[in-house]
Design an enzyme around this catalytic site. Structure first.
Site, PDB file in Angstrom:
ATOM      1  N   GLU A 226      -0.838  -0.935  69.540  1.00  0.00           N
ATOM      2  CA  GLU A 226       0.269  -0.641  68.276  1.00  0.00           C
ATOM      3  C   GLU A 226       0.780  -0.663  67.395  1.00  0.00           C
ATOM      4  O   GLU A 226       2.283  -1.257  67.629  1.00  0.00           O
ATOM      5  CB  GLU A 226       1.443   0.493  69.360  1.00  0.00           C
ATOM      6  CG  GLU A 226       0.704   1.003  71.178  1.00  0.00           C
ATOM      7  CD  GLU A 226      -0.028   2.365  70.890  1.00  0.00           C
ATOM      8  OE1 GLU A 226      -0.151   2.298  69.454  1.00  0.00           O
ATOM      9  OE2 GLU A 226      -1.068   2.719  71.700  1.00  0.00           O
ATOM     10  N   CYS A 260       7.731   1.749  63.150  1.00  0.00           N
ATOM     11  CA  CYS A 260       6.491   1.629  62.729  1.00  0.00           C
ATOM     12  C   CYS A 260       6.069   3.111  62.144  1.00  0.00           C
ATOM     13  O   CYS A 260       4.832   3.282  61.379  1.00  0.00           O
ATOM     14  CB  CYS A 260       5.673   1.005  63.414  1.00  0.00           C
ATOM     15  SG  CYS A 260       5.658   2.292  65.283  1.00  0.00           S
TER      16      CYS A 260
END
Length: 481
Positions: A226, A260
């Protein structure tokens, strides 16, 4: 020379400690067999209890790690969100673990059965970043434990207070055979990634993700990455500009932009640029008028703070226009950084090619939607994409032409908080999924099992082949044609 020897000794100790824990968990996993639903639920309840029993201590530890972390942001993004995730795993566990019936080709296998049996993989490694350590650790553990695995967790060097707290608390809720947490002291990450896990989960930067994947490769350890990247947003000229500003600036200031999936850059129709700037300035003055407020989170460390300072200086030196929405200077002592718009950026600037990961928003203009698509698709596929439009055709145009890990329409970020939606990147922004059922699948082996019937027609196809075999095969060919 003495320091080299000492470092070697320390590295050896780290590697041995990690190896011993891994062997302990692997041995326990194989000896006890597959956990029952009741055992898995108890582990999930223990996860929830660890958080709720020590909520204030967790909030305090996070605040100390950041220097200042908004209490309300911790409650919303860490405590409440992850508790919902665990509750969802408990609620759906029985359904997820059911043996699945699958179709059998009865022309040759009459009476046989096909089943898919969800089974745990074994020992799972989890590498947790600093920006949402409780959310990311416990949401991943929720999926890992729902699937019946054990877990080893490595925390970030920027989560020292939280790591210390969780390492103290964890043994009160879990045996080391089930869960063990490790602090990052400088060399733990490399040694951790080299362990022969049954699955390795990493959340962090693309550069580090490549190193983790390379370290896992010799063991053929499956890896879920991720990562991040530059997630874009676009505002349709017909969409209410005040509403778009409200939603985009909220997530841009959240955790000081250190997310993010945050909006990295924004496309505004050239006819709406000034309206956007004015609305953004007004929103910031109303909601974040003072960066020194305890409600506004600090940048995580000095290195990250200086990176943001440098990126703005570099952009301005190369022709970009900067708009400081707070009208306050960055404060190195508290690492508080003002919300800043960057106009007229280009690929020669660091800010245009590297993930911002802070309260800085690049604003670009466009005339036609095709310009937006052309710009985005020429770059790495982003982790998230945020089209703002009330026109369904426009939304479908963007979704069908821009590939990203996930999408929120008419908002930003919040697809991440939907536990029944899989979360994950694509291309440079990551691989694999977790959350909800997809998380359960990631940490399970969906094991195919074929049960042959008491009578098998395949006995008639044993050599030497004769007229009956020819007749049967020709019949099957005609049936399938």
């Amino acid at each position: 020379m003495q320091l080299t020897v000492q470092s070697h000794i320390e590295q050896t100790v780290i590697e041995q400690t990690l190896h011993d824990c891994f062997q302990l968990q692997r041995k326990s996993f194989h000896q006890q067999g597959i956990e029952t639903i009741a055992q898995r639920k108890q582990h999930l309840l223990n996860l929830k209890a660890l958080i709720n029993d020590h909520r204030e201590a967790i909030i305090d530890a996070l605040n100390r790690d950041y220097g200042n972390r908004s209490r309300h942001e911790t409650l919303l993004a860490e405590i409440i969100t992850v508790t919902d995730d665990i509750n969802g795993s408990i609620k759906h566990l029985k359904q997820w673990t059911k043996v699945q019936k699958r179709h059998v080709d009865h022309s040759l296998y009459f009476g046989a059965k096909n089943r898919v049996i969800p089974q745990p993989l074994g020992v799972i490694g989890i590498i947790v970043p600093w920006n949402f350590p409780i959310n990311l650790m416990f949401s991943q553990l929720s999926a890992v434990f729902a699937a019946g695995n054990t877990a080893m967790v490595k925390m970030s060097e920027n989560s020292r207070h939280l790591a210390e707290l969780l390492m103290e608390l964890s043994p009160k809720y879990f045996k080391a055979e089930k869960l063990q947490i490790f602090d990052e002291t400088g060399e733990v990450g490399i040694a951790f990634s080299k362990l022969p896990f049954d699955h390795l989960m990493f959340t962090g930067s693309g550069a580090t993700g490549r190193k983790v994947m390379a370290a896992a490769a010799p063991n053929l350890t499956p890896v879920t990455l991720e990562l991040g990247g530059k997630s874009p947003a676009v505002i349709d000229p017909e969409y209410p500009i005040d509403k778009a500003v409200e939603r985009i600036m909220f997530v841009k200031q959240f955790n000081a932009g250190q997310i993010c999936t945050n909006v990295d850059y924004l496309f505004v129709h050239e006819s709406k640029l000034q309206a956007f700037i004015q609305a953004a300035a007004a929103w910031v003055q109303e909601h974040v008028p003072d960066i020194h407020s305890k409600d506004y989170t600090s940048v995580i460390d000095e290195r990250a703070f200086q990176r943001l300072v440098h990126s703005l200086a570099d952009a301005e030196a190369k022709g970009a226009s900067l708009i400081n929405l707070n009208q306050q200077e960055p404060d190195a002592a508290t690492r508080k950084f003002p919300l800043t718009l960057v106009l007229n950026s280009n690929d020669e600037m660091e800010i245009d090619t590297r993930e911002t990961f802070g309260p800085i928003l690049m604003v670009k203009t466009y005339q036609k939607p095709e310009e937006v698509v052309d710009y985005i698709v020429q770059r790495d596929r982003p982790l998230a994409f945020y089209p703002f439009s009330n026109n369904k055709s426009s939304v479908e145009f963007y979704i069908s032409r821009v590939m990203s890990g996930g999408v929120s329409v008419n908002d930003a970020l919040f697809h991440v908080g939907q536990h029944d939606l899989p979360f994950g990147g694509v291309g440079a922004s990551g691989m694999g999924h977790y959350h909800g059922y997809e998380g359960f699948l990631t940490f399970s082996k969906m094991r195919p099992v074929f049960y042959q019937a008491g009578f098998s027609s395949l006995k008639f196809l044993a050599p030497p082949y004769g007229k009956f075999a020819n007749w049967l095969l020709n019949l099957l060919i005609r049936m399938k044609s």
